[in-house]
Design a protein around this motif. Structure first.
Motif, PDB file in Angstrom:
ATOM      1  N   GLN A 134     -31.942 -12.985  -8.629  1.00 18.50           N
ATOM      2  CA  GLN A 134     -31.295 -11.750  -8.590  1.00 18.50           C
ATOM      3  C   GLN A 134     -30.640 -11.497  -9.707  1.00 18.50           C
ATOM      4  O   GLN A 134     -29.894 -10.445 -10.033  1.00 18.50           O
ATOM      5  N   LYS A 135     -29.718 -12.495 -10.482  1.00 13.69           N
ATOM      6  CA  LYS A 135     -28.853 -12.258 -11.700  1.00 13.69           C
ATOM      7  C   LYS A 135     -29.767 -12.857 -12.979  1.00 13.69           C
ATOM      8  O   LYS A 135     -29.810 -14.092 -13.093  1.00 13.69           O
ATOM      9  N   GLU A 136     -30.265 -11.845 -13.559  1.00 14.82           N
ATOM     10  CA  GLU A 136     -30.826 -12.248 -15.111  1.00 14.82           C
ATOM     11  C   GLU A 136     -29.885 -12.717 -16.031  1.00 14.82           C
ATOM     12  O   GLU A 136     -28.815 -12.278 -16.384  1.00 14.82           O
ATOM     13  N   ALA A 137     -30.450 -14.020 -16.432  1.00  5.81           N
ATOM     14  CA  ALA A 137     -29.543 -14.680 -17.629  1.00  5.81           C
ATOM     15  C   ALA A 137     -30.385 -15.654 -18.519  1.00  5.81           C
ATOM     16  O   ALA A 137     -31.744 -15.835 -18.190  1.00  5.81           O
ATOM     17  N   ASP A 138     -30.053 -16.006 -19.540  1.00  7.99           N
ATOM     18  CA  ASP A 138     -30.950 -16.833 -20.518  1.00  7.99           C
ATOM     19  C   ASP A 138     -30.683 -18.371 -19.943  1.00  7.99           C
ATOM     20  O   ASP A 138     -31.447 -19.094 -19.728  1.00  7.99           O
ATOM     21  N   VAL A 192     -13.720 -20.823 -18.824  1.00 11.85           N
ATOM     22  CA  VAL A 192     -14.727 -20.913 -19.757  1.00 11.85           C
ATOM     23  C   VAL A 192     -15.127 -19.645 -20.119  1.00 11.85           C
ATOM     24  O   VAL A 192     -15.914 -18.890 -19.543  1.00 11.85           O
ATOM     25  N   LYS A 193     -14.799 -19.105 -21.316  1.00 15.16           N
ATOM     26  CA  LYS A 193     -14.625 -17.796 -21.887  1.00 15.16           C
ATOM     27  C   LYS A 193     -16.170 -17.420 -22.158  1.00 15.16           C
ATOM     28  O   LYS A 193     -16.688 -16.099 -22.217  1.00 15.16           O
ATOM     29  N   ALA A 194     -17.029 -18.346 -22.390  1.00 10.13           N
ATOM     30  CA  ALA A 194     -18.248 -18.234 -22.688  1.00 10.13           C
ATOM     31  C   ALA A 194     -19.305 -17.639 -21.588  1.00 10.13           C
ATOM     32  O   ALA A 194     -20.358 -17.051 -21.877  1.00 10.13           O
ATOM     33  N   PHE A 195     -18.842 -17.621 -20.306  1.00 10.55           N
ATOM     34  CA  PHE A 195     -19.476 -17.457 -19.379  1.00 10.55           C
ATOM     35  C   PHE A 195     -19.539 -15.634 -19.041  1.00 10.55           C
ATOM     36  O   PHE A 195     -18.398 -15.133 -19.041  1.00 10.55           O
ATOM     37  N   ILE A 213     -21.946 -28.376 -22.470  1.00 15.00           N
ATOM     38  CA  ILE A 213     -23.270 -28.439 -22.165  1.00 15.00           C
ATOM     39  C   ILE A 213     -23.850 -27.319 -22.546  1.00 15.00           C
ATOM     40  O   ILE A 213     -25.106 -27.144 -22.477  1.00 15.00           O
ATOM     41  N   ILE A 214     -23.219 -26.250 -22.989  1.00 17.80           N
ATOM     42  CA  ILE A 214     -23.717 -25.090 -23.607  1.00 17.80           C
ATOM     43  C   ILE A 214     -24.429 -25.309 -25.059  1.00 17.80           C
ATOM     44  O   ILE A 214     -23.613 -25.602 -25.941  1.00 17.80           O
ATOM     45  N   PRO A 215     -25.823 -25.265 -25.167  1.00 16.12           N
ATOM     46  CA  PRO A 215     -26.458 -25.280 -26.232  1.00 16.12           C
ATOM     47  C   PRO A 215     -26.346 -24.412 -27.227  1.00 16.12           C
ATOM     48  O   PRO A 215     -26.135 -23.024 -27.138  1.00 16.12           O
ATOM     49  N   ASP A 216     -26.598 -24.608 -28.736  1.00 20.47           N
ATOM     50  CA  ASP A 216     -26.626 -23.578 -29.490  1.00 20.47           C
ATOM     51  C   ASP A 216     -28.017 -22.667 -29.422  1.00 20.47           C
ATOM     52  O   ASP A 216     -28.966 -23.233 -28.662  1.00 20.47           O
ATOM     53  N   ASP A 217     -28.170 -21.693 -29.934  1.00 24.03           N
ATOM     54  CA  ASP A 217     -29.290 -20.929 -29.573  1.00 24.03           C
ATOM     55  C   ASP A 217     -30.766 -21.494 -30.185  1.00 24.03           C
ATOM     56  O   ASP A 217     -31.650 -21.471 -29.512  1.00 24.03           O
ATOM     57  N   LYS A 218     -30.451 -22.260 -31.287  1.00 23.22           N
ATOM     58  CA  LYS A 218     -31.672 -22.991 -31.912  1.00 23.22           C
ATOM     59  C   LYS A 218     -32.163 -24.293 -30.835  1.00 23.22           C
ATOM     60  O   LYS A 218     -33.302 -24.139 -30.591  1.00 23.22           O
ATOM     61  N   MET A 234     -27.230 -14.988 -26.271  1.00 24.15           N
ATOM     62  CA  MET A 234     -27.897 -15.851 -24.819  1.00 24.15           C
ATOM     63  C   MET A 234     -26.654 -15.318 -23.746  1.00 24.15           C
ATOM     64  O   MET A 234     -25.395 -15.757 -23.804  1.00 24.15           O
ATOM     65  N   LYS A 235     -27.414 -14.868 -22.907  1.00 25.67           N
ATOM     66  CA  LYS A 235     -26.603 -14.557 -21.712  1.00 25.67           C
ATOM     67  C   LYS A 235     -26.203 -15.925 -20.826  1.00 25.67           C
ATOM     68  O   LYS A 235     -27.410 -16.353 -20.438  1.00 25.67           O
ATOM     69  N   LYS A 236     -25.084 -16.163 -20.366  1.00 30.66           N
ATOM     70  CA  LYS A 236     -24.691 -17.453 -19.751  1.00 30.66           C
ATOM     71  C   LYS A 236     -24.176 -16.941 -18.280  1.00 30.66           C
ATOM     72  O   LYS A 236     -23.064 -16.516 -18.301  1.00 30.66           O
ATOM     73  N   LEU A 237     -24.739 -17.652 -17.351  1.00 28.24           N
ATOM     74  CA  LEU A 237     -23.986 -17.415 -15.951  1.00 28.24           C
ATOM     75  C   LEU A 237     -23.575 -18.959 -15.451  1.00 28.24           C
ATOM     76  O   LEU A 237     -24.402 -19.943 -15.579  1.00 28.24           O
ATOM     77  N   ALA A 238     -22.414 -18.909 -14.773  1.00 31.25           N
ATOM     78  CA  ALA A 238     -22.205 -20.253 -14.302  1.00 31.25           C
ATOM     79  C   ALA A 238     -22.277 -19.925 -12.729  1.00 31.25           C
ATOM     80  O   ALA A 238     -21.906 -19.073 -12.101  1.00 31.25           O
TER      81      ALA A 238
END
Length: 248
Positions: free
Chosen positions: A86-90, A40-43, A110-115, A1-5
């Protein structure tokens, strides 16, 4: 999952003109927000969205990624949608630009799991927390929330909800300035007119609830985070950051 802040930053706040550029210990407030979110390293990226040249110039000065958006947007959610096109993400996680003390750990919640994420056509989520100060319950700047037993939002209001007619044994909860959407939810918001409840309460997320789209509330423990709505709030934030700097 691509994540943008995405951090919306508006210059012409009705209660605090130029708020994102307000100085906090030698740096503009937007710098403090941006650097908290960057922890937040997930972004995959952190982007500031603004319609103001002064904010744009300051962001570029401090090497913060920034996108200039249309000045015609009436809500921060529409501004976020323009960046999302302009910025593609999930997943697009939105952090208000007036949260210089925001805890990176809270943002991660707030970041959910894939399911959880991919099972929903429209993904909309808000962080909420318990109100511990009685004055905040009646303060209209604090958006109160109620949910069902599955943590799905029932209503959001600037008034105290629910009304304590039969019992005082209730913990009021409020919306925090961290939200998450998928692109389809952002598109729905941008292409749908305000309903009567949103118009009277002036709460963006009611556009989803009025149209039967569920909002997932993620409850977190109250932190030292403090949104800056007024110059008086700014004074409190400066005092907290000065105290932290002195302790290091």
């Amino acid at each position: 999952m691509k994540k943008l802040a995405i951090i919306p930053a508006r210059y012409h706040s009705s209660r605090f003109i130029g708020k994102p550029l307000a100085e906090i210990c030698g740096k503009p407030m937007i710098w403090w927000v941006y650097n908290q979110v960057k922890k937040v390293k997930a972004f995959d990226a952190v982007i500031i969205a603004t319609d103001n040249e002064q904010i744009l110039n300051v962001c570029e000065k401090y090497n913060m990624e920034v996108h200039m958006t249309s000045p015609t947007h009436s809500t921060s959610t529409e501004r976020v949608y323009e960046v999302a096109l302009q910025k593609e993400a999930d997943l697009y996680v939105v952090i208000n630009g007036d949260e210089p003390l925001i805890d990176p750990f809270l943002i991660e919640r707030i970041i959910p799991d894939d399911k959880e994420f991919f099972n929903k056509e429209y993904f909309v989520s808000n962080l909420i927390t318990e109100i511990t100060e009685a004055s905040e319950v009646v303060d209209f700047t604090n958006i109160k929330v109620v949910s069902d037993i599955n943590s799905e939002g029932l209503f959001m209001s600037r008034s105290p909800i629910p009304y304590p007619k039969a019992s005082l044994d209730f913990k009021y909860k409020k919306h925090l300035g961290v939200l998450a959407y998928n692109l389809k939810a952002l598109r729905f918001f941008s292409e749908t007119n305000k309903g009567p409840l949103e118009k009277i309460e002036d709460i963006n997320e009611l556009r989803f609830l009025e149209n039967g789209i569920k909002i997932t509330f993620v409850e977190v423990n109250k932190s030292e985070s403090l949104s800056v709505d007024t110059p008086k709030d700014l004074e409190k934030v400066v005092a907290i950051i000065n105290e932290r700097m002195a302790a290091t």
